[in-house]
Design a protein around this motif. Structure first.
Motif, mmCIF file in Angstrom:
data_model
loop_
_atom_site.group_PDB
_atom_site.id
_atom_site.type_symbol
_atom_site.label_atom_id
_atom_site.label_comp_id
_atom_site.label_asym_id
_atom_site.label_seq_id
_atom_site.Cartn_x
_atom_site.Cartn_y
_atom_site.Cartn_z
ATOM 1 N N SER A 85 0.867 -1.177 0.000
ATOM 2 C CA SER A 85 0.000 0.000 0.000
ATOM 3 C C SER A 85 0.901 1.223 0.000
ATOM 4 O O SER A 85 2.124 1.119 0.188
ATOM 5 C CB SER A 85 -0.981 0.035 1.175
ATOM 6 N N ARG A 86 0.327 2.397 -0.210
ATOM 7 C CA ARG A 86 1.140 3.602 -0.210
ATOM 8 C C ARG A 86 1.359 4.136 1.202
ATOM 9 O O ARG A 86 1.882 5.244 1.382
ATOM 10 C CB ARG A 86 0.496 4.668 -1.106
ATOM 11 N N ALA A 87 0.950 3.343 2.218
ATOM 12 C CA ALA A 87 1.271 3.720 3.600
ATOM 13 C C ALA A 87 2.773 3.646 3.845
ATOM 14 O O ALA A 87 3.291 4.277 4.769
ATOM 15 C CB ALA A 87 0.537 2.818 4.585
ATOM 16 N N PHE A 88 3.462 2.838 3.008
ATOM 17 C CA PHE A 88 4.912 2.692 3.105
ATOM 18 C C PHE A 88 5.512 2.881 1.720
ATOM 19 O O PHE A 88 4.834 2.746 0.705
ATOM 20 C CB PHE A 88 5.290 1.308 3.642
ATOM 21 N N HIS A 89 6.791 3.166 1.666
ATOM 22 C CA HIS A 89 7.512 3.199 0.400
ATOM 23 C C HIS A 89 7.819 1.775 -0.038
ATOM 24 O O HIS A 89 7.843 0.856 0.784
ATOM 25 C CB HIS A 89 8.821 3.975 0.554
ATOM 26 N N ASP A 91 10.560 -0.422 -2.954
ATOM 27 C CA ASP A 91 11.821 -0.211 -3.667
ATOM 28 C C ASP A 91 11.689 -0.210 -5.180
ATOM 29 O O ASP A 91 12.698 -0.091 -5.887
ATOM 30 C CB ASP A 91 12.852 -1.268 -3.233
ATOM 31 N N ARG A 92 10.467 -0.330 -5.701
ATOM 32 C CA ARG A 92 10.271 -0.365 -7.153
ATOM 33 C C ARG A 92 9.636 0.906 -7.709
ATOM 34 O O ARG A 92 9.770 1.203 -8.889
ATOM 35 C CB ARG A 92 9.391 -1.566 -7.545
ATOM 36 N N LEU A 93 8.961 1.658 -6.871
ATOM 37 C CA LEU A 93 8.128 2.751 -7.378
ATOM 38 C C LEU A 93 8.951 3.917 -7.923
ATOM 39 O O LEU A 93 8.600 4.499 -8.953
ATOM 40 C CB LEU A 93 7.175 3.229 -6.271
ATOM 41 N N ALA A 94 10.030 4.279 -7.258
ATOM 42 C CA ALA A 94 10.838 5.406 -7.723
ATOM 43 C C ALA A 94 11.390 5.161 -9.126
ATOM 44 O O ALA A 94 11.323 6.033 -10.008
ATOM 45 C CB ALA A 94 11.980 5.675 -6.742
ATOM 46 N N GLY A 95 11.898 3.944 -9.359
ATOM 47 C CA GLY A 95 12.444 3.627 -10.674
ATOM 48 C C GLY A 95 11.395 3.665 -11.766
ATOM 49 O O GLY A 95 11.661 4.117 -12.889
ATOM 50 N N PHE A 96 10.198 3.188 -11.434
ATOM 51 C CA PHE A 96 9.091 3.235 -12.399
ATOM 52 C C PHE A 96 8.786 4.681 -12.781
ATOM 53 O O PHE A 96 8.675 5.020 -13.967
ATOM 54 C CB PHE A 96 7.863 2.553 -11.794
ATOM 55 N N ALA A 97 8.635 5.552 -11.790
ATOM 56 C CA ALA A 97 8.319 6.948 -12.058
ATOM 57 C C ALA A 97 9.438 7.634 -12.837
ATOM 58 O O ALA A 97 9.183 8.425 -13.764
ATOM 59 C CB ALA A 97 8.043 7.676 -10.749
ATOM 60 N N GLU A 98 10.680 7.342 -12.497
ATOM 61 C CA GLU A 98 11.815 7.939 -13.217
ATOM 62 C C GLU A 98 11.832 7.489 -14.675
ATOM 63 O O GLU A 98 12.072 8.301 -15.588
ATOM 64 C CB GLU A 98 13.128 7.558 -12.529
ATOM 65 N N ASN A 99 11.594 6.202 -14.910
ATOM 66 C CA ASN A 99 11.577 5.698 -16.286
ATOM 67 C C ASN A 99 10.436 6.304 -17.090
ATOM 68 O O ASN A 99 10.584 6.631 -18.270
ATOM 69 C CB ASN A 99 11.457 4.168 -16.288
ATOM 70 N N LEU A 100 9.275 6.441 -16.463
ATOM 71 C CA LEU A 100 8.122 7.010 -17.160
ATOM 72 C C LEU A 100 8.371 8.478 -17.491
ATOM 73 O O LEU A 100 7.993 8.959 -18.564
ATOM 74 C CB LEU A 100 6.863 6.844 -16.291
ATOM 75 N N ALA A 101 9.030 9.187 -16.589
ATOM 76 C CA ALA A 101 9.378 10.584 -16.859
ATOM 77 C C ALA A 101 10.348 10.680 -18.036
ATOM 78 O O ALA A 101 10.193 11.535 -18.916
ATOM 79 C CB ALA A 101 9.987 11.220 -15.613
ATOM 80 N N ASN A 298 1.789 -0.284 -6.715
ATOM 81 C CA ASN A 298 2.270 -1.451 -5.970
ATOM 82 C C ASN A 298 3.543 -2.016 -6.615
ATOM 83 O O ASN A 298 3.797 -1.795 -7.806
ATOM 84 C CB ASN A 298 1.172 -2.518 -5.848
ATOM 85 N N PRO A 299 4.375 -2.711 -5.859
ATOM 86 C CA PRO A 299 5.677 -3.156 -6.385
ATOM 87 C C PRO A 299 5.578 -4.044 -7.624
ATOM 88 O O PRO A 299 6.427 -3.938 -8.525
ATOM 89 C CB PRO A 299 6.290 -3.926 -5.204
ATOM 90 N N LEU A 300 4.579 -4.921 -7.664
ATOM 91 C CA LEU A 300 4.434 -5.782 -8.838
ATOM 92 C C LEU A 300 4.115 -4.952 -10.073
ATOM 93 O O LEU A 300 4.706 -5.138 -11.139
ATOM 94 C CB LEU A 300 3.347 -6.829 -8.583
ATOM 95 N N ALA A 301 3.165 -4.027 -9.934
ATOM 96 C CA ALA A 301 2.809 -3.156 -11.051
ATOM 97 C C ALA A 301 3.994 -2.291 -11.470
ATOM 98 O O ALA A 301 4.260 -2.095 -12.665
ATOM 99 C CB ALA A 301 1.628 -2.273 -10.664
#
Length: 409
Positions: A85-89, A91-101, A298-301
């Motif tokens: 959930s987004r209650a916690f960070h 380790d996959r989300l930052a890389g996804f957002a950076e790649n999409l940017a 989520n990390p899988l997504a």
């Protein structure tokens, strides 16, 4: 001793279809094929018959079924972490957002799950921006949309649909939307005023039959919104991520919207992934608690979405869509007057208007199914062709030959 339980006999396509009709809500009318296996551009039904998939999950399968890089990314992540959930960070989300940017050129990402959620999120952000930045009076913001649009199935979205099947029986609807004809800049200018938060459009209208606007229309929309101090939101959920021969369909007119909505292919046909991408001046209006999603990001997504951006980073799939799109366009042009009344093609995406004397879109789709090709009808006698971008030239020509055979039968 207890006797061993006999294994249940696998059910046939007909049996499974009958079971679905009893156990499922009837909100779809699928073609009578029951798919059990798939790889690349081919699927197989429970009896073992093979079909060429020329729909690709409405562009959710741009990279084909079970692309090895995407399956490997999903398997690897399944062994590590699937949800926080987004209650916690994670380790996959930052890389996804950076790649999409890096892929889209927009600095910030709002991750969601489905395309409809991306649209709803875009609407919320646009309204918040209108109040906080533009200075629209509270609860007075409006959004201009196009007739014959398809942005999802939520009650907000169907409220500004012009499709009676989508609307009837689901009101009352949310106010704040103005509908103008698609591809009509004078009507758009007339509808935009000081209350306009955004203009929300599909660069190519998919559900309407792959409707491509006139050259200059999207640039005109950009000019109107800029002059009015309003946002231009491009719904690229079907048209984006390589489908039209460019990363985003707006690139055909070198237009940069304020916000882009992504989905379908972003999940690689494995998990539902969508996103709103925009600049910091737009998405920065959101604060903690003002919007969210338990599964969004989520990390899988994020792992699968990152793998999708890696596939698109080289431009290979965009080039394939452009090159094979010319083959598709030429093949459909050759069928004009031979059962095809007209067609519209942008990249590997086409709307094909069949002579109604030969059958409805549904009937043509069923006949193509019997020839080993899966497509989907839309309104009237129009069918849509949107194969995976991994299709080969020979496979595409084979599908066009099957269409020719159906039309001449």
């Amino acid at each position: 001793m207890t006797a061993p339980t006999a294994r249940a006999r696998p059910r046939s396509s007909a049996e499974l279809i009958r079971a679905e009709s009893t156990a499922l809500a009837h909100n779809y009318h699928p073609l009578p094929v029951v798919v059990s296996h798939a790889e690349g551009v081919w699927v197989r039904d429970v009896e073992g018959r093979r079909y060429l998939d020329m729909l690709a999950g409405y562009s959710a399968l741009n990279f084909g079924h079970r692309h090895p890089a995407l399956v490997e990314a999903a398997h690897r992540q399944l062994d590590q972490l699937t949800l926080t959930s987004r209650a916690f960070h994670n380790d996959r989300l930052a890389g996804f957002a950076e790649n999409l940017a890096a892929l889209t050129g927009f600095a910030m990402t709002l991750p969601m799950n489905t395309g409809a959620e991306a649209v709803e999120s875009g609407i919320k952000v646009a309204r918040k921006w209108a109040y906080d930045v533009k200075g629209v009076a509270p609860d007075r913001a409006t959004i201009v949309v196009a007739a014959d649009n398809f942005h999802g199935r939520t009650t907000t979205v169907v409220g500004f649909s012009t499709d009676p099947v989508a609307r009837e029986g689901f009101g009352p609807f949310a106010p704040g939307f103005r509908v103008v004809p698609y591809n009509d800049l004078p009507a758009l200018r007339e509808a935009v005023d000081e209350t306009t938060a955004a203009v929300l459009l599909e660069p190519v209208q998919g559900e309407a039959g792959v409707i491509i606007p006139d050259e200059g229309y999207l640039a005109g929309v950009r000019a109107v919104t800029r002059d009015a101090g309003a946002l231009f939101i491009a719904d690229e959920i079907q048209s984006g991520l390589g489908r039209t021969g460019t990363t985003l369909a707006v690139e055909h007119e070198r237009v940069v919207p304020d916000m882009v909505l992504l989905g379908k292919a972003l999940g690689g046909g494995i998990v539902p992934v969508s996103a709103v991408v925009a600049g910091r001046d737009v998405l920065g209006v959101l604060g903690p608690g003002q919007h969210g999603s338990t599964f969004g990001g989520n990390p899988l997504a994020a792992a699968v979405g990152t793998a999708v951006t890696e596939l698109l980073r080289t431009g290979e799939f965009q080039r394939r869509a452009a090159e094979l799109g010319r083959v598709l366009d030429a093949g459909l042009t050759a069928l004009t007057g031979r059962g095809v009344l007209a067609h519209r093609c942008r990249g590997l995406w086409a709307g094909v208007d069949i002579d109604p004397a030969l059958g409805t879109g549904r009937e043509i789709s069923e006949r193509l199914m019997s020839e080993g090709v899966l497509v989907k009808d839309t309104h009237g006698s129009t069918i849509r062709l949107a194969p995976p971008l991994t299709i080969t030239r020979d496979e595409l020509v084979w599908a066009l030959d099957r269409l020719a055979a159906v039309l001449s039968a």
